[in-house]
Structures are given as structure tokens and as C-alpha cells.
Design a protein around this motif. Sequence first.
Motif, PDB file in Angstrom:
ATOM      1  N   UNK A   5      20.649  35.069  69.691  1.00 41.92           N
ATOM      2  CA  UNK A   5      20.172  36.093  68.756  1.00 41.92           C
ATOM      3  C   UNK A   5      20.395  37.469  69.339  1.00 41.92           C
ATOM      4  N   UNK A   6      20.719  38.417  68.469  1.00 39.89           N
ATOM      5  CA  UNK A   6      20.777  39.820  68.845  1.00 39.89           C
ATOM      6  C   UNK A   6      20.323  40.635  67.652  1.00 39.89           C
ATOM      7  N   UNK A   7      20.065  41.914  67.888  1.00 35.77           N
ATOM      8  CA  UNK A   7      19.512  42.749  66.822  1.00 35.77           C
ATOM      9  C   UNK A   7      20.582  43.328  65.905  1.00 35.77           C
ATOM     10  N   UNK A   8      21.673  43.813  66.515  1.00 30.65           N
ATOM     11  CA  UNK A   8      22.725  44.442  65.713  1.00 30.65           C
ATOM     12  C   UNK A   8      22.451  45.883  65.369  1.00 30.65           C
ATOM     13  N   UNK A   9      21.503  46.521  66.089  1.00 31.29           N
ATOM     14  CA  UNK A   9      21.144  47.910  65.773  1.00 31.29           C
ATOM     15  C   UNK A   9      20.858  48.704  67.042  1.00 31.29           C
ATOM     16  N   UNK A  10      21.585  48.402  68.106  1.00 33.50           N
ATOM     17  CA  UNK A  10      21.303  49.009  69.411  1.00 33.50           C
ATOM     18  C   UNK A  10      22.609  49.334  70.122  1.00 33.50           C
ATOM     19  N   UNK A  11      23.447  50.187  69.518  1.00 34.97           N
ATOM     20  CA  UNK A  11      24.749  50.487  70.116  1.00 34.97           C
ATOM     21  C   UNK A  11      24.589  51.211  71.455  1.00 34.97           C
ATOM     22  N   UNK A  12      25.507  50.986  72.405  1.00 34.76           N
ATOM     23  CA  UNK A  12      26.712  50.151  72.296  1.00 34.76           C
ATOM     24  C   UNK A  12      26.488  48.694  72.725  1.00 34.76           C
ATOM     25  N   UNK A  57      13.087  61.825  72.236  1.00 34.01           N
ATOM     26  CA  UNK A  57      13.091  60.371  72.127  1.00 34.01           C
ATOM     27  C   UNK A  57      13.047  59.796  73.535  1.00 34.01           C
ATOM     28  N   UNK A  58      12.170  58.835  73.748  1.00 37.04           N
ATOM     29  CA  UNK A  58      12.018  58.171  75.041  1.00 37.04           C
ATOM     30  C   UNK A  58      12.659  56.802  74.897  1.00 37.04           C
ATOM     31  N   UNK A  59      13.724  56.546  75.684  1.00 35.42           N
ATOM     32  CA  UNK A  59      14.551  55.384  75.373  1.00 35.42           C
ATOM     33  C   UNK A  59      15.246  54.826  76.607  1.00 35.42           C
ATOM     34  N   UNK A  60      15.798  53.641  76.437  1.00 40.09           N
ATOM     35  CA  UNK A  60      16.709  53.037  77.406  1.00 40.09           C
ATOM     36  C   UNK A  60      17.865  54.008  77.629  1.00 40.09           C
ATOM     37  N   UNK A  61      18.070  54.406  78.877  1.00 43.97           N
ATOM     38  CA  UNK A  61      19.044  55.458  79.169  1.00 43.97           C
ATOM     39  C   UNK A  61      20.465  55.077  78.786  1.00 43.97           C
ATOM     40  N   UNK A  62      20.875  53.849  79.068  1.00 45.33           N
ATOM     41  CA  UNK A  62      22.250  53.458  78.778  1.00 45.33           C
ATOM     42  C   UNK A  62      22.497  53.395  77.274  1.00 45.33           C
ATOM     43  N   UNK A  63      21.484  52.929  76.539  1.00 51.34           N
ATOM     44  CA  UNK A  63      21.615  52.872  75.089  1.00 51.34           C
ATOM     45  C   UNK A  63      21.699  54.284  74.517  1.00 51.34           C
ATOM     46  N   UNK A  64      20.860  55.175  75.028  1.00 48.41           N
ATOM     47  CA  UNK A  64      20.871  56.556  74.551  1.00 48.41           C
ATOM     48  C   UNK A  64      22.190  57.248  74.891  1.00 48.41           C
ATOM     49  N   UNK A  65      22.737  56.942  76.055  1.00 46.47           N
ATOM     50  CA  UNK A  65      23.995  57.557  76.480  1.00 46.47           C
ATOM     51  C   UNK A  65      25.133  57.176  75.535  1.00 46.47           C
ATOM     52  N   UNK A  66      25.352  55.884  75.355  1.00 43.49           N
ATOM     53  CA  UNK A  66      26.463  55.441  74.523  1.00 43.49           C
ATOM     54  C   UNK A  66      26.194  55.514  73.040  1.00 43.49           C
ATOM     55  N   UNK A  67      24.920  55.336  72.658  1.00 44.54           N
ATOM     56  CA  UNK A  67      24.597  55.268  71.243  1.00 44.54           C
ATOM     57  C   UNK A  67      24.248  56.583  70.602  1.00 44.54           C
ATOM     58  N   UNK A  68      24.002  57.631  71.417  1.00 47.34           N
ATOM     59  CA  UNK A  68      23.644  58.927  70.836  1.00 47.34           C
ATOM     60  C   UNK A  68      24.310  60.107  71.542  1.00 47.34           C
ATOM     61  N   UNK A  69      24.105  60.253  72.843  1.00 45.20           N
ATOM     62  CA  UNK A  69      24.609  61.443  73.534  1.00 45.20           C
ATOM     63  C   UNK A  69      26.131  61.566  73.471  1.00 45.20           C
ATOM     64  N   UNK A  70      26.836  60.444  73.469  1.00 44.01           N
ATOM     65  CA  UNK A  70      28.298  60.494  73.425  1.00 44.01           C
ATOM     66  C   UNK A  70      28.841  60.514  71.996  1.00 44.01           C
ATOM     67  N   UNK A  71      27.945  60.515  71.025  1.00 46.99           N
ATOM     68  CA  UNK A  71      28.351  60.600  69.626  1.00 46.99           C
ATOM     69  C   UNK A  71      28.297  62.055  69.167  1.00 46.99           C
ATOM     70  N   UNK A  72      29.022  62.433  68.113  1.00 45.26           N
ATOM     71  CA  UNK A  72      28.985  63.823  67.627  1.00 45.26           C
ATOM     72  C   UNK A  72      27.572  64.333  67.372  1.00 45.26           C
TER      73      UNK A  72
END
Length: 263
Positions: free
Chosen positions: A29-36, A178-193
Amino acid sequence: MIRRTLMLAALALAAQGAMAKDWSTIRFATEGAYPPFNTVDTSGAVQGLDVDVANALCEEMKAKCVWVKQEWDGMIPALLSRKFDAISASMSITEERKKRVDFTDKYYATPLALVARKGSGLLPELDLVKGKRIGVQRGTVADSFATRFWADKGVTVVRYARQEEAYLDLSAGRIDAAWADALVADGGFLKQPAGADYEFAGGLYHGRNADEKGVIGEGVGIALRKQDAELKDKLNKALAAIRANGKYDEIRKKYFEYDIYGE
């Protein structure tokens, strides 16, 4: 007659147990909503580092991976009710979760981070987040941390079903960080436009004392039912194999330029 019936029932249960140990097919199982780490492509199939690692483990074990999409809040209850066999969804190994489920060895380690607008002056320190609205995804390590150390000390913790909802409210100014998993925040938000004007305020946060480190956890592993020790052993051996043969690094480089495994 009753004795015979009980013996037959016991044999049936034993047969079911033996069948349960055939791990030629593993339902993940996985969520499918936690890029990357896990997301859904245009065809509806799950993808991401969590998925790629689990698929590589199945390949190493010569087993078939079957994927189930599951909302984060119901992950552990659904595992325990046997909707699937294992969770590969960036679930941190924490003492609280280990009371209910077992974990494989970690397949990556991740600190937390405070995502805020550049120049905000915020840091992951109580005195600086007091009076602020801090977004977290419900049921995550970030949520557990904020609930335990901040929520009753003047910080408004705003909980979301999905991490991306926190980023949307951050961009709209409805929360301060937002307080979050750093790797998720890096790839899923900070590196996005959408994340161009934001940063890790205060850098990566690994915990400053034993209590904080206990909440943040030991890294991310695959969660399993406690009774499935054989599956845990098989997955751990496969994980060690893909780290040794280079397959793990091949997967990691698709998503991150730097080491995410840690010590």
C-alpha cells in the motif's frame, strides 16, 4: 465428535498459516499523494521512490508486487485488517508505531524542516513559532512532533489530510509555515515552481534531545504486521542486496542528487 471437529479446525488454521507464508505475491500500500516518494501518474498508477524501492525488493525476491492506494489516516488499520501485506509510503519508524506494527530496516532517513517564505525570520524554535499557524499533514511525524512540543504552548497547529494542501495554504498566506518531512518538502515543493519563494527556515531538524529524537524516529521503513516475521526477513535481505548491487542508488538518483540513507 467435538474433539475431531476441533482437530480439523486446527488443521485448517495451520493450513491457512502455511498458505500465508507464500510470499510469491506481496500486496503493498502507498498513499499516492506524497511526491516525490509516492504519487499517481496520468494513468492512475502509483509511482515514486517508495514504489520503485518496493518493486526492486519484489524483483530481488522474485515476487510479484500488487499495489493498493490507501489514504494515510487509515494505513495502519487497513494493514492490520489484512487489506494488504505491507506499507511502502514513507512511514517513519517510531516507538509509537512499533507498538502496533513491525518495520523492516530503514530505506532512507529523513529529518523534519520548517518550510517558510524566504526572509520570514522563522526557525523551528518554540519562541519563534509561538503565535504562528503551522501546517502539518495529519498522522505524520511532523504532526506528532507539533502536537507534543508546540500545540499547548501557543502554536496553532493546522492539520491537513494531504501534505500538498498545507503548501497550498502556505502559498495563500493562510498559514505561516509548514512543518514537514524535509526530503518530501524538498522534492515535492521547494524544487517546484510554486516553491521558488520558500526555503527551509533554520535548515534540517534532527531533534535536539532524546524526547524529540524519539518522536522523529529512526528513519523510514516498510511497515508489516508483527506476525509476518518471514516477510520482514525476506524484505530485509532483499534491501541489503539492492544496496550492495547498486540498484538502490540507481533509484535514489532518479529523485535526489544527494545521499538520503544516512548513517
